[in-house]
Each structure stands twice: as structure tokens, then as C-alpha cells.
Design a protein around this motif. Sequence first.
Motif, PDB file in Angstrom:
ATOM      1  N   LEU A  73     -21.286  17.385  -6.585  1.00  0.00           N
ATOM      2  CA  LEU A  73     -22.603  17.705  -6.032  1.00  0.00           C
ATOM      3  C   LEU A  73     -23.481  18.389  -7.077  1.00  0.00           C
ATOM      4  N   ARG A  74     -22.860  19.223  -7.916  1.00  0.00           N
ATOM      5  CA  ARG A  74     -23.654  19.885  -8.961  1.00  0.00           C
ATOM      6  C   ARG A  74     -24.203  18.865  -9.948  1.00  0.00           C
ATOM      7  N   LYS A  75     -23.400  17.865 -10.290  1.00  0.00           N
ATOM      8  CA  LYS A  75     -23.849  16.839 -11.226  1.00  0.00           C
ATOM      9  C   LYS A  75     -25.037  16.055 -10.678  1.00  0.00           C
ATOM     10  N   LEU A  76     -25.141  16.003  -9.353  1.00  0.00           N
ATOM     11  CA  LEU A  76     -26.267  15.310  -8.723  1.00  0.00           C
ATOM     12  C   LEU A  76     -27.527  16.169  -8.677  1.00  0.00           C
ATOM     13  N   GLY A  77     -27.425  17.396  -9.150  1.00  0.00           N
ATOM     14  CA  GLY A  77     -28.605  18.244  -9.231  1.00  0.00           C
ATOM     15  C   GLY A  77     -28.737  19.278  -8.139  1.00  0.00           C
ATOM     16  N   TYR A  78     -27.717  19.424  -7.294  1.00  0.00           N
ATOM     17  CA  TYR A  78     -27.774  20.416  -6.225  1.00  0.00           C
ATOM     18  C   TYR A  78     -27.280  21.776  -6.713  1.00  0.00           C
ATOM     19  N   CYS A  79     -27.870  22.823  -6.202  1.00  0.00           N
ATOM     20  CA  CYS A  79     -27.290  24.158  -6.335  1.00  0.00           C
ATOM     21  C   CYS A  79     -26.196  24.264  -5.274  1.00  0.00           C
ATOM     22  N   VAL A  80     -24.985  24.583  -5.697  1.00  0.00           N
ATOM     23  CA  VAL A  80     -23.827  24.545  -4.812  1.00  0.00           C
ATOM     24  C   VAL A  80     -23.200  25.944  -4.746  1.00  0.00           C
ATOM     25  N   PHE A  81     -22.829  26.344  -3.537  1.00  0.00           N
ATOM     26  CA  PHE A  81     -22.257  27.670  -3.341  1.00  0.00           C
ATOM     27  C   PHE A  81     -21.086  27.588  -2.353  1.00  0.00           C
ATOM     28  N   ALA A  82     -20.125  28.488  -2.532  1.00  0.00           N
ATOM     29  CA  ALA A  82     -18.965  28.522  -1.631  1.00  0.00           C
ATOM     30  C   ALA A  82     -18.358  29.916  -1.655  1.00  0.00           C
ATOM     31  N   ALA A  83     -18.074  30.457  -0.490  1.00  0.00           N
ATOM     32  CA  ALA A  83     -17.448  31.778  -0.371  1.00  0.00           C
ATOM     33  C   ALA A  83     -16.082  31.650   0.277  1.00  0.00           C
ATOM     34  N   ASP A  84     -15.254  32.645   0.067  1.00  0.00           N
ATOM     35  CA  ASP A  84     -14.000  32.759   0.814  1.00  0.00           C
ATOM     36  C   ASP A  84     -14.265  33.654   2.014  1.00  0.00           C
ATOM     37  N   ILE A  85     -14.019  33.127   3.204  1.00  0.00           N
ATOM     38  CA  ILE A  85     -14.286  33.895   4.419  1.00  0.00           C
ATOM     39  C   ILE A  85     -13.044  33.937   5.305  1.00  0.00           C
ATOM     40  N   GLY A  86     -13.083  34.825   6.276  1.00  0.00           N
ATOM     41  CA  GLY A  86     -12.003  34.899   7.255  1.00  0.00           C
ATOM     42  C   GLY A  86     -10.700  35.418   6.697  1.00  0.00           C
ATOM     43  N   ARG A  87     -10.783  36.328   5.724  1.00  0.00           N
ATOM     44  CA  ARG A  87      -9.563  36.860   5.110  1.00  0.00           C
ATOM     45  C   ARG A  87      -9.027  38.019   5.938  1.00  0.00           C
ATOM     46  N   VAL A  88      -7.724  38.020   6.157  1.00  0.00           N
ATOM     47  CA  VAL A  88      -7.081  39.120   6.880  1.00  0.00           C
ATOM     48  C   VAL A  88      -5.918  39.627   6.050  1.00  0.00           C
ATOM     49  N   ARG A  89      -5.851  40.938   5.893  1.00  0.00           N
ATOM     50  CA  ARG A  89      -4.712  41.552   5.203  1.00  0.00           C
ATOM     51  C   ARG A  89      -3.844  42.243   6.254  1.00  0.00           C
ATOM     52  N   LEU A  90      -2.631  41.782   6.383  1.00  0.00           N
ATOM     53  CA  LEU A  90      -1.695  42.407   7.302  1.00  0.00           C
ATOM     54  C   LEU A  90      -0.742  43.298   6.513  1.00  0.00           C
ATOM     55  N   PRO A  91      -0.158  44.297   7.149  1.00  0.00           N
ATOM     56  CA  PRO A  91       0.681  45.239   6.403  1.00  0.00           C
ATOM     57  C   PRO A  91       1.908  44.578   5.816  1.00  0.00           C
ATOM     58  N   ASN A  92       2.306  45.038   4.645  1.00  0.00           N
ATOM     59  CA  ASN A  92       3.509  44.543   3.993  1.00  0.00           C
ATOM     60  C   ASN A  92       4.729  45.060   4.758  1.00  0.00           C
TER      61      ASN A  92
END
Length: 308
Positions: A73-92
Motif C-alpha cells: 500500500l505504501r508503494k501505491l502512494g498511501y500513508c499507512v499506519f498500524a498500531a498494536d491494540i488490545g494488549r493484556v498483561r496477566l501475572p507471571n
Amino acid sequence: MSTVRSAVVVVLLCTLIGLVAPRAAALPVEVPTVAGANDFSCRTTPEKPYPVILAHGAGTDAQSSFALLAPDLRKLGYCVFAADIGRVRLPNLGMAGAAKQAWPGWGPLATAMFGNFVPYGVTDISSQTSELAAFVTMVRGVTGAPKVIMVGHSTGGTDIRELVRRHPEVVDKVVTVGTPYRGSTFSGLPRMYPFFGALGLNGPETAAQVYGPAGAEQVPGTPTLDELNAGGETRPGVRYTAIASHTDEVITPAETALLSDPQRGNRNIWVQDGCPDLVVGHAQLLSDPRSIAAITAAVTGGPLPAPC
């Protein structure tokens, strides 16, 4: 005796999750390094006025999901963005050291038991959407774009649908890829995760273990999907393309990944259109060249790939 032992193990696992879940805490949205994405110096153009935001599915992340799509998509000229969401840290729980690769896709349960893998996309849909909405606001602020194009794989598409329900005015197009509009029975998951299959867990029960609340909310008949589908699966003023694979083993039946009644320029695409013998699994929807070409065509409004 085998049935009794399985029942005991299920009870123990459910108890374990019940003990740790209340202490789980969603972390702030993270902006990872993804080839072709997250260049915050990128500016839209009159030809490409809207940035593309990619939303990953449950039990995965942006880097793993969009290694091929974002650069295209970037090669086609779009500004592209992506985040990591929905992260949960559970106790070790004292079992750290198990290799991440040894427990692929086990989501919240693996995190609780082995402490080494923090999954993304496994919190509830509402919370994930709030993170995604904050990211969209940030991208619009940086680029100056009034709207965005949203592309979501699997649960990412469900997050996008909720985003559009809340803020339809900021979205130009929606492209969903293997997203269960009417809910999935997840019939292939017990085979993909034989540990749970051996315990007698069915598809929805396995989805809840593997994908956490996000999985539990995407089975047929949940309040989340009922609310999203009230008044129709799409929203006026937003163009939708739904992409699905006949051989998707996670989103079942596969037809649930398509719009039930596409109208007003909305459309459905099977990756097997023009190539009926193609086998593309759920994860392969983001790596198969024909699927990538279909996603790109949906974003650009260009032609679909030629027949095989």
C-alpha cells in the motif's frame, strides 16, 4: 474416568482464568515498527487524500499481520499506519521460560500459565475500539486528513465496525478480511489447538480460551454483534468491501465473513473468485498474493486480480 479427568482439568483452567482475569489491565496503544507503515512524516496527496489504517486480529500483532500488505500500500502512494491494540498483561505464575513459539496463539491462557507471551487483540471489543479510535485521531491530527480508510483482519474488522458505529464521519472506506459479521462458530479451532479439543471444548469455548473476550464476543447471537447489526451491517456514507475465503478454518461458516446484503456500492469478494481451487486459510488471508491483491483493489477501487 477420562471424562471426569477432562472435566476436572476444565474446571481448574476456568478457575485459573477467573483468578487472574480481574487483575488483567489493558495497556496503552503501542505503535510498532512495521515495514511500509507508521511514517509520521507522511502526508496525504490530492490523489490519495486518506491515510490507510490497518487493524490486526486477535492473538497477533501489526508487525506479524501486515508485513506484506503495508509495503504494498505504501508503494501505491498511501500513508499507512498500524498500531498494536488490545494488549493484556496477566501475572507471571512462575512458569516463565517457555518459548513463545512453543505455545502459538494460546492467547490469555498461555499468558497466564507460562508468563512469556503477551498477546494483542484479546481484550473486549469496546476497549480495543477505544484504543483504535485514539490511534485514528492521532493519525488524522498528524496527517491533517479528515477521514481514513480502515482495513481490518478478523477481529480487527469487528473493532472497525464498532469504530464506524461510534464515529462514522471519520471513515471513508472499510475493508474487512475474514471478519465474522454474524458471528463465527470457530469450528476449526479445536483441531488447531488439540489441547482444548482433547478437553472436549467446542469452537466457541476454544475461541474464548484462545482469543479471550474478543473471541467470546464474536460467536453468533452475542450482544456485541446484535448491536453492531442493528439497522444493518453497514453504515450510510461509508463504502464497505468484505473479503472471505471458502477454506477459512477459523471463521465458520465462511459466508459470515461476507455482507449479507451488499448495497450502495458495497461488495463481497471471495479470494477464490476466478480461482476456485485456491486454498487460503484464515492467517493466509494476509499472505496469499491473490488475497493481498483483492485487499489492495478494495482500498484503491481498482480491478480485481485476473482469473488463475
